[in-house]
Design a protein around this motif. Structure first.
Motif, short mmCIF file in Angstrom:
data_model
loop_
_atom_site.label_atom_id
_atom_site.label_comp_id
_atom_site.label_asym_id
_atom_site.label_seq_id
_atom_site.Cartn_x
_atom_site.Cartn_y
_atom_site.Cartn_z
N LYS B 99 -31.39 7.32 -71.22
CA LYS B 99 -30.91 6.58 -70.06
C LYS B 99 -29.70 5.72 -70.39
CE LYS B 99 -33.95 5.79 -67.00
NZ LYS B 99 -33.25 6.45 -65.91
N THR B 241 -32.03 -1.70 -67.29
CA THR B 241 -32.59 -1.05 -68.48
C THR B 241 -32.63 -2.04 -69.65
OG1 THR B 241 -31.36 0.83 -67.67
CG2 THR B 241 -32.46 1.08 -69.77
N GLN B 424 -30.34 8.47 -59.92
CA GLN B 424 -30.75 8.50 -61.31
C GLN B 424 -31.90 9.48 -61.47
OE1 GLN B 424 -31.29 4.39 -61.18
NE2 GLN B 424 -29.77 3.96 -62.74
N SER B 430 -38.42 8.66 -70.55
CA SER B 430 -38.64 7.46 -69.73
C SER B 430 -40.03 7.47 -69.11
CB SER B 430 -37.57 7.37 -68.64
OG SER B 430 -37.75 8.37 -67.70
#
Lengths: 456, 463
Positions: B99, B241, B424, B430
């Motif tokens: 990410k 993040t 996204q 993730s």
């Protein structure tokens, strides 16, 4: 040994949840009904056995004595609830198969979350201490939220908001302190305050300050309403109060008893009057539920005054809760059938009812007569018990008689309205073309079983 | 393996941060992060068996003993804090594996990673340094990293937020440094364990003043009430993040240091009012955070204010100055950190089944729903408060923990109805990180108490 059977219940519940993912409809329903049936039988077995105690000590790392999840099977109060919840779940399941027949996909939430909420109910019924009761009470709240918002439109989300707000906030503000203070070695507050806090905290009983959640949550489909408002949620509230009185045995003073009585009586009158002025059938049933629940809680007001009355009062309360469950679930089923078949939502729509709906109207009549309290029905018998409980205190609690009779009269009126429109007006005013409905065996069986169980 | 090896918890991240500059390739750097966090977890796990009970292992850097040299000490408290940091870093590294390089330029990614490793080094140092000047150094290093991370985020006001953060952070650090100087003047020691022993009554005013300055400096860093404005801006203008790691660790570590200073060196000299002064600020913080969290509409801003309110709860537990309260505070730090990092993570992934389920779980943990670690933290909070302060404070806390449900519900609804960030894409890594965090959120409630059970007796030995 018993812990094996308890584990069996939990396992079966998760199996039913997982059954949601079976593609074949018939196989899924058959497996699920068999599992639900076995759970009901296990609960019945527990209630008969009634002697051993199991303590599942999940959280004993820190809170050695008090903060443990403790399940016990020797509480006769709780086992009544376990049997009630699991057996009515079976009927609701059968009914939901008929109700959701056309859109099984939409009903996924129902089949997924109802087992969890019933598991929470069984947890409540076997709770051995207040901490366990609190945990399962909260699980029940959060597992029924997806059911309330099942239709996923704006109205249902708003109802869900009210539902969470009115159930969670009081339970945190009033119920949790009682749980914490009950464990103190030197009590900080008296039993009276604790009892009043507890009854205010259990908003699932829909006593007066917080009962909008019940009427708002009527946006859900009928099987959900039936299960929520006849079996799972409100009865969990009522039985929580019974279990509290059974476990803690608080000694309350005369003033507290009067306060509780006044709270219950005002709720009875308020809900009865609101029901008279409501037009939506589900709303009428909801207000009737509120009023009847308050009657079921009423015997608790005198329980602390006289120890001799304790078991009588508890059994009267339980009896009324059970009889109301059976009557109300039948009313909901029939209302759901009318809505599903004829799109009847309000009482004036009942004029559209056709002859094929007459079986339903007769069932409705019988269920309503039980809730009103006619003789030879379970509802009448349980009301008689409650009335006889108050004979010891004639002078002090004279208002109770008047209010109970008044509420019966009100319920005669509001149920009578529906039945009048159903039987007489429908025959007179019908002009459209007659269409015969497809006869459903499941619906027929469910209604017949419930009607038989209504008779005392 | 001797406890001396645990100095690698600080040294290795420093080495790895330079390594990441040398290697530069995205894959290598990402792998370095995971390897590093695994090594850290391994070291902590190895040392966990050593410190059971009230054992304290002193690690003297460079062989200088005691008061003159820098000393790192390994005890159950510092180890649990180290465990929190390493665990969060591990999960963060897995989460950010694909990410973060996408979020920033892939070729520039090694710079971010370098800063993150430095941040890990300083956080580890903060967690188990027992030298108040070394704590200052680590505070500064971590703050510099945080300024950088805020500044490079791709938000509108990132630079402004970073600049303001820089100013307020510098003020805080300066106040803390003044305090360190005064304490050193009064006692002639910088070692947390020795300060109380070398206390000299003729310098008592200087000592108290120094401790007060240190506490105020730490208050600013932990966003306690009069100084809590900056937090929202930083939270809202940093990449989510990155925030999933920062929010979960930075202010919690500061509170841990605060607890260390109060319990290790100041407790014997405090009078009866000290507890109530701390409690006063704690309650103000709770009121401020809860009120603005309800008023706010933006997702990250609500999270920021909820962090402020929860820091207030933790401070109230520390202010109780009792072993049970301290135990509850550490438990609360853990459970809140786990929930908060999860809430930042689910903001950055698209809505699918896993992220929705995990979001509900994290929110439930934040609100304190049964069967999550947040519930047990709340129970511990309320139980210790009613034991420590009596009914009045208990009722206040109860009301505010119930009011916090409003903003939790707002967070739930805000995510449910906004379409947000569907551009996204979620990846296996993730999702794995989210599931890990959800698992920890449930399991920590059941086993966490056993892991840190020795804390109570450990802190009891100081009181």
């Amino acid at each position: 040994m018993i812990s094996m059977e308890l584990a069996g219940i939990i396992f079966a519940v998760f199996c039913i949840s997982l059954c949601t993912y079976i593609k074949n409809n018939i196989a899924r329903h058959v497996i699920s009904i068999a599992l639900v049936n076995s759970i009901a039988l296990l609960c019945l077995y527990f209630s008969i056995l009634n002697e051993e105690e199991i303590a599942i000590t999940l959280l004993d790392w820190r809170f050695t004595e008090y903060w443990i999840i403790n399940l016990t099977t020797n509480s006769w109060v709780g086992s009544h609830f376990a049997v009630l919840a699991s057996s009515l779940w079976l009927l609701t399941y059968m009914y939901s198969v008929f109700y959701f027949a056309k859109n099984q996909e939409k009903a996924k939430d129902f089949y997924l979350f109802v087992p969890i909420s019933i598991l929470a109910c069984i947890g409540i019924s076997f709770a051995g201490n207040l901490f366990t009761l609190f945990i399962f009470y909260e699980i029940l709240t959060f597992s029924t939220y997806p059911l309330v918002v099942m239709l996923k439109n704006k109205e249902s989300y708003n109802a869900g908001k009210v539902y969470l707000m009115q159930l969670v906030t009081p339970s945190l503000l009033c119920f949790l302190p009682v749980v914490i203070m009950d464990n103190m070695e030197t009590p900080l507050v008296s039993d009276d305050l604790k009892t009043i806090l507890f009854i205010l905290g259990i908003t699932k009983t829909a006593l007066l300050p917080f009962n909008q959640w019940l009427t708002r949550a009527m946006v859900a489909p009928v099987p959900v309403s039936a299960l929520l408002h006849a079996v799972a949620v409100v009865k969990a509230g009522v039985f929580s109060i019974f279990i509290y009185f059974y476990l803690v045995q608080p000694e309350i003073t005369y003033i507290t008893s009067l306060i509780l009585t006044a709270l219950c009586l005002s709720t009875i009158v308020y809900a009865g009057i609101r029901a008279v002025f409501a037009v939506n059938i589900k709303q009428i049933l909801a207000f009737s539920t509120i009023s009847q629940l308050a009657i079921a809680v009423l015997p608790m007001a005198v329980i602390g005054i006289d120890d001799n009355l304790a078991s009588n009062a508890l059994s009267a309360g339980i009896g009324h809760a059970e009889s109301h469950s059976i009557g109300k679930i039948l009313l909901f089923f029939i209302a759901g059938y009318l809505f599903n078949a004829f799109k009847i939502k309000e009482i004036y729509d009942i004029k559209l009812l056709q002859r094929s709906g007459m079986f339903s109207i007769i069932g409705f009549l019988l269920a309503a007569s039980s809730i009103i309290g006619f003789p030879y029905t379970i509802g009448g018998e349980s009301k008689k018990q409650i009335m006889s409980l108050f004979t010891e205190f004639t002078h002090e609690y004279i208002a109770v008689y008047f209010v109970l009779i008044f509420s019966s009269l009100l319920s005669v009126f509001y149920f009578g309205r529906i039945i009048y429109y159903g039987i007489f007006a429908s025959l007179k005013n019908y002009h459209g073309k007659r269409q015969r409905l497809k006869f459903s065996y499941l619906y027929f069986i469910v209604v017949i079983i419930l009607i038989i169980s209504l008779i005392f | 393996m001797t406890p001396n090896f645990s100095i690698f918890l600080v040294a290795l991240p420093l080495v790895f941060s330079s390594l990441s500059v040398i290697l530069r390739k995205k894959r290598f750097v990402s792998l370095l992060g995971i390897i590093l966090s695994l090594i850290c977890l391994l070291l902590i796990g190895k040392n966990y068996n050593l410190v059971d009970g009230n054992n304290v292992f002193a690690i003297n850097l460079g062989g200088f003993v005691g008061q003159t040299g820098i000393e790192y000490s390994l005890d159950i408290f510092s180890l649990s804090m180290l465990g929190l940091v390493a665990m969060q870093f591990f999960i963060f590294q897995i989460f950010a594996f694909n990410k973060l390089p996408v979020e920033y330029n892939e070729k520039q990614y090694y710079k971010i990673s370098c800063i993150l490793f430095l941040l890990l080094a300083s956080f580890s140092g903060l967690a188990f340094s027992s030298d108040i000047f070394n704590i200052y150094v680590m505070l500064e290093v971590s703050s510099l990293c945080l300024y950088c991370l805020t500044a490079v985020s791709n938000k509108n006001k990132s630079l402004i937020a970073a600049f303001r953060y820089l100013i307020i952070g510098t003020v805080a650090a300066t106040l803390y440094l003044f305090g360190v100087g005064m304490v050193y003047l009064a006692t002639g020691s910088l070692n947390l364990y020795h300060i109380a022993n070398s206390y000299n009554n003729s310098y008592s005013q200087v000592f108290h003043c120094g401790i007060a300055l240190m506490i105020i400096g730490l208050f600013i860093k932990a966003a306690i009430f009069p100084f809590s404005n900056w937090l929202k801006e930083v939270y809202a203008n940093t990449s989510e993040t990155l925030m999933s790691f920062i929010a979960a660790t930075s202010s919690k570590l500061i509170l841990a240091i605060l607890a260390k200073i109060i319990f290790y060196c100041y407790y014997p000299f405090s009078n009866g009012y000290f507890s109530y002064v701390l409690l006063f600020f704690a309650i103000l913080t709770i009121i401020y955070g809860t009120f603005f969290a309800i008023k706010e509409t933006q997702y990250t801003a609500i999270l920021a204010y909820s962090s402020i309110a929860n820091n207030g709860f933790i401070l109230a537990l520390i202010a109780m100055l009792s072993p049970y309260g301290f135990f509850a505070a550490v438990f609360y730090i853990f459970s809140h950190s786990l929930a908060k990092s999860g809430l930042f993570m689910v903001k950055t992934v698209p809505k699918d089944k896993i992220s929705n389920a995990m979001r509900i779980l994290f929110l439930a943990s934040l609100a304190g729903v049964p069967l999550t670690s947040g519930f047990i933290a709340k129970i511990l909070l309320l139980d210790s408060l009613v034991v420590g302060y009596g009914l009045e404070i208990f009722i206040i806390m109860l009301i505010f923990s119930a009011v916090s449900l409003i903003y939790v519900f707002k967070l739930y609804q805000g995510r449910a109805f906004s379409d947000g960030n569907d551009h996204q894409h979620s990846t296996i890594s993730s999702n794995f990180a989210l599931l890990c965090l959800g698992f920890l959120n449930i399991v920590f409630g059941l086993v966490g108490g056993v892991l840190i059970a020795d804390l109570e007796s450990f802190i009891g030995s100081f009181l």
